[in-house]
Design a protein around this motif. Structure first.
Motif, mmCIF file in Angstrom:
data_model
loop_
_atom_site.group_PDB
_atom_site.id
_atom_site.type_symbol
_atom_site.label_atom_id
_atom_site.label_comp_id
_atom_site.label_asym_id
_atom_site.label_seq_id
_atom_site.Cartn_x
_atom_site.Cartn_y
_atom_site.Cartn_z
ATOM 1 N N ILE A 1 14.192 34.801 61.322
ATOM 2 C CA ILE A 1 15.638 34.642 61.148
ATOM 3 C C ILE A 1 16.091 35.436 59.923
ATOM 4 O O ILE A 1 15.313 35.642 58.988
ATOM 5 C CB ILE A 1 16.059 33.152 60.993
ATOM 6 N N THR A 2 17.359 35.880 59.991
ATOM 7 C CA THR A 2 17.933 36.562 58.833
ATOM 8 C C THR A 2 18.929 35.626 58.163
ATOM 9 O O THR A 2 19.804 35.066 58.832
ATOM 10 C CB THR A 2 18.630 37.864 59.254
ATOM 11 N N VAL A 3 18.771 35.470 56.863
ATOM 12 C CA VAL A 3 19.659 34.576 56.114
ATOM 13 C C VAL A 3 20.492 35.430 55.162
ATOM 14 O O VAL A 3 19.954 36.248 54.406
ATOM 15 C CB VAL A 3 18.829 33.555 55.297
ATOM 16 N N GLU A 4 21.822 35.255 55.245
ATOM 17 C CA GLU A 4 22.706 35.969 54.329
ATOM 18 C C GLU A 4 23.014 35.031 53.162
ATOM 19 O O GLU A 4 23.398 33.870 53.365
ATOM 20 C CB GLU A 4 23.985 36.342 55.079
ATOM 21 N N LEU A 5 22.834 35.539 51.947
ATOM 22 C CA LEU A 5 22.990 34.682 50.765
ATOM 23 C C LEU A 5 24.324 34.914 50.069
ATOM 24 O O LEU A 5 24.990 35.928 50.326
ATOM 25 C CB LEU A 5 21.844 34.970 49.784
ATOM 26 N N ILE A 6 24.682 34.005 49.175
ATOM 27 C CA ILE A 6 25.987 34.129 48.501
ATOM 28 C C ILE A 6 26.076 35.389 47.629
ATOM 29 O O ILE A 6 27.155 35.875 47.366
ATOM 30 C CB ILE A 6 26.364 32.880 47.650
ATOM 31 N N ASN A 7 24.942 35.934 47.205
ATOM 32 C CA ASN A 7 25.000 37.173 46.412
ATOM 33 C C ASN A 7 24.970 38.419 47.300
ATOM 34 O O ASN A 7 24.635 39.510 46.852
ATOM 35 C CB ASN A 7 23.844 37.223 45.408
ATOM 36 N N ASP A 8 25.302 38.255 48.626
ATOM 37 C CA ASP A 8 25.363 39.335 49.626
ATOM 38 C C ASP A 8 23.995 39.873 50.035
ATOM 39 O O ASP A 8 23.910 40.803 50.835
ATOM 40 C CB ASP A 8 26.234 40.521 49.152
ATOM 41 N N GLU A 9 22.932 39.320 49.465
ATOM 42 C CA GLU A 9 21.587 39.769 49.862
ATOM 43 C C GLU A 9 21.246 39.187 51.233
ATOM 44 O O GLU A 9 21.747 38.118 51.591
ATOM 45 C CB GLU A 9 20.595 39.195 48.843
ATOM 46 N N LYS A 10 20.394 39.918 51.977
ATOM 47 C CA LYS A 10 19.918 39.374 53.253
ATOM 48 C C LYS A 10 18.409 39.232 53.180
ATOM 49 O O LYS A 10 17.730 40.178 52.779
ATOM 50 C CB LYS A 10 20.275 40.308 54.405
ATOM 51 N N VAL A 11 17.897 38.062 53.572
ATOM 52 C CA VAL A 11 16.440 37.912 53.586
ATOM 53 C C VAL A 11 15.984 37.531 54.988
ATOM 54 O O VAL A 11 16.659 36.783 55.702
ATOM 55 C CB VAL A 11 15.944 36.827 52.570
ATOM 56 N N VAL A 12 14.847 38.096 55.383
ATOM 57 C CA VAL A 12 14.287 37.773 56.696
ATOM 58 C C VAL A 12 13.170 36.760 56.480
ATOM 59 O O VAL A 12 12.239 36.993 55.705
ATOM 60 C CB VAL A 12 13.733 39.046 57.379
ATOM 61 N N LEU A 13 13.294 35.620 57.173
ATOM 62 C CA LEU A 13 12.295 34.561 57.010
ATOM 63 C C LEU A 13 11.400 34.488 58.246
ATOM 64 O O LEU A 13 11.872 34.649 59.375
ATOM 65 C CB LEU A 13 12.999 33.209 56.809
ATOM 66 N N PRO A 14 10.115 34.213 58.031
ATOM 67 C CA PRO A 14 9.200 34.135 59.172
ATOM 68 C C PRO A 14 9.414 32.856 59.984
ATOM 69 O O PRO A 14 10.047 31.916 59.500
ATOM 70 C CB PRO A 14 7.825 34.135 58.502
ATOM 71 N N ALA A 15 8.871 32.852 61.200
ATOM 72 C CA ALA A 15 8.963 31.654 62.040
ATOM 73 C C ALA A 15 8.028 30.578 61.480
ATOM 74 O O ALA A 15 7.174 30.860 60.628
ATOM 75 C CB ALA A 15 8.547 32.013 63.458
ATOM 76 N N GLY A 16 8.213 29.344 61.921
ATOM 77 C CA GLY A 16 7.278 28.257 61.584
ATOM 78 C C GLY A 16 7.568 27.598 60.246
ATOM 79 O O GLY A 16 8.623 27.793 59.630
ATOM 80 N N THR A 17 6.574 26.839 59.777
ATOM 81 C CA THR A 17 6.740 25.991 58.594
ATOM 82 C C THR A 17 7.131 26.798 57.357
ATOM 83 O O THR A 17 8.007 26.404 56.597
ATOM 84 C CB THR A 17 5.400 25.255 58.284
ATOM 85 N N GLU A 18 6.469 27.953 57.198
ATOM 86 C CA GLU A 18 6.731 28.754 56.003
ATOM 87 C C GLU A 18 8.207 29.136 55.921
ATOM 88 O O GLU A 18 8.872 28.946 54.886
ATOM 89 C CB GLU A 18 5.864 30.018 56.047
ATOM 90 N N GLY A 19 8.769 29.634 57.035
ATOM 91 C CA GLY A 19 10.178 30.027 57.073
ATOM 92 C C GLY A 19 11.084 28.829 56.868
ATOM 93 O O GLY A 19 12.092 28.901 56.150
ATOM 94 N N ALA A 20 10.727 27.700 57.502
ATOM 95 C CA ALA A 20 11.545 26.488 57.403
ATOM 96 C C ALA A 20 11.609 26.015 55.957
ATOM 97 O O ALA A 20 12.674 25.615 55.461
ATOM 98 C CB ALA A 20 10.958 25.405 58.309
ATOM 99 N N GLU A 21 10.464 26.069 55.258
ATOM 100 C CA GLU A 21 10.430 25.617 53.856
ATOM 101 C C GLU A 21 11.281 26.516 52.963
ATOM 102 O O GLU A 21 12.032 26.047 52.112
ATOM 103 C CB GLU A 21 8.984 25.582 53.349
ATOM 104 N N GLN A 22 11.186 27.837 53.225
ATOM 105 C CA GLN A 22 11.988 28.771 52.418
ATOM 106 C C GLN A 22 13.479 28.553 52.658
ATOM 107 O O GLN A 22 14.288 28.566 51.728
ATOM 108 C CB GLN A 22 11.610 30.204 52.755
ATOM 109 N N LEU A 23 13.833 28.317 53.935
ATOM 110 C CA LEU A 23 15.241 28.081 54.265
ATOM 111 C C LEU A 23 15.736 26.786 53.610
ATOM 112 O O LEU A 23 16.843 26.724 53.057
ATOM 113 C CB LEU A 23 15.411 28.008 55.793
ATOM 114 N N PHE A 24 14.865 25.766 53.647
ATOM 115 C CA PHE A 24 15.214 24.472 53.039
ATOM 116 C C PHE A 24 15.541 24.648 51.552
ATOM 117 O O PHE A 24 16.552 24.157 51.057
ATOM 118 C CB PHE A 24 14.034 23.504 53.237
#
Ligand SMILES: Nc1ncnc2c1ncn2[C@@H]1O[C@H](COP(=O)(O)OP(=O)(O)OP(=O)(O)O)[C@@H](O)[C@H]1O
Length: 282
Positions: free
Chosen positions: A228-251
């Motif tokens: 998934i791609t997450v757009e942040l308030i500082n206009d940066e975009k980060v791509v997160l991996p699938a599964g637990t690792e991505g979920a934890e980073q998104l959290f």
């Protein structure tokens, strides 16, 4: 669901050119079936074989359960319509008179002419001579003609290639309405957006064969990398991996109120085509 077209090991070789090597697919009654392939991949050749205009070199093809060689019989003529680049219109006649000729040929009441012209946005131009029309207008007249007798099966060969976005949208609405009334549509295109917008299932044709066939949704799901791609308030975009690792980073990001949008990274049909065939569609 009943198949309206069945194609098995279909091959077409022109003098020194293999257009179709071995093509297999079925089209179900009632669906809009997309036939996608780059220029020269054999889309028009397939339509010509399926409408009895060209004989295959090998293989089998049936339409309405009949071998395609039977389609020249007049009893079949009314059951299908074809729109190809070869317009077959009379340039010296008006749009209306061209359609009138077709009505006579297919026993269609003349009252139907205005209905189809309205559907392709050409009512105001109906008295114009066909020779004076633009390419896009001519394409719309050819489509109107194909719609006149509300065929059970309609073959469309790149129906919107010369149209502007407004008329393209008009045509899409017309095709959806026709499909809702029961017409099965075989749509050849190299426009991925068109295929995705209109089609229930899509076949990818390349190198003389069907390389992939499925619903747009399943194709995208099967070829998605689940990131998934997450757009942040500082206009940066980060791509997160699938599964637990991505979920934890998104959290963590959400906990800190950093997230503006979250998007799944679905491939486009074009991306999938490149992945499967190694080359671009258009
Ligand atoms: N009558 C013919 N004689 C010889 N070769 C032909 C003939 N018709 C088609 N071909 C060849 O067969 C191949 C497939 O052509 P076809 O027109 O079916 O492709 P297409 O996918 O419809 O292309 P496009 O998207 O450009 O219309 C091409 O290499 C073409 O040159």
């Amino acid at each position: 669901m009943e198949n309206i077209i069945e194609v098995k090991a279909l091959a077409k070789v022109f003098a020194n050119q293999t257009a179709l090597e071995s093509v297999d697919f079925c089209v179900k009654k009632g669906e809009i079936f997309g036939f996608l392939g780059p220029s020269g991949s054999g889309k028009t050749t397939t339509i010509k074989i399926l409408t009895g205009q060209l004989n295959p070199t090998n293989g089998e093809a049936t339409v309405f359960g009949e071998p395609v060689s039977n389609l020249k019989k007049s009893s079949f003529r009314k059951r299908f319509g074809v729109l190809t680049d070869n317009s077959g219109l009379y340039g010296r006649l008006s749009i209306y008179d061209n359609l009138k000729l077709y009505c006579d040929l297919y026993d269609v009441p003349l009252s139907k002419i205005n209905e189809v012209l309205d559907g392709v946005n050409l009512i105001a131009e109906k008295s114009k001579k066909v020779s004076l029309l633009s390419k896009g207008m001519t394409q719309r007249v050819v489509l109107a003609r194909a719609l006149l007798h509300e065929p059970e099966l309609l073959f469309l060969d790149e129906p919107t290639s010369a149209l502007d976005p407004v008329n393209t949208r008009h045509i899409y609405e017309g095709l959806r309405a026709l499909n809702a009334k029961g017409t099965t549509i075989f749509l050849s295109t190299h426009d991925m957006h068109e295929a995705e917008t209109l089609c229930d299932r899509i076949a990818f044709l390349d190198k003389g064969k069907i390389q992939l066939l499925d619903t747009p949704k399943k194709l995208k799901r099967n070829y998605s990398d689940s990131t998934i791609t997450v757009e942040l308030i500082n206009d940066e975009k980060v791509v997160l991996p699938a599964g637990t690792e991505g979920a934890e980073q998104l959290f963590e990001l959400m906990k800190d109120n950093q997230v503006v949008t979250v998007h799944s990274n679905e491939p486009t049909l074009g991306d999938i085509f490149v992945q499967v065939t190694g080359r671009k569609l258009a």
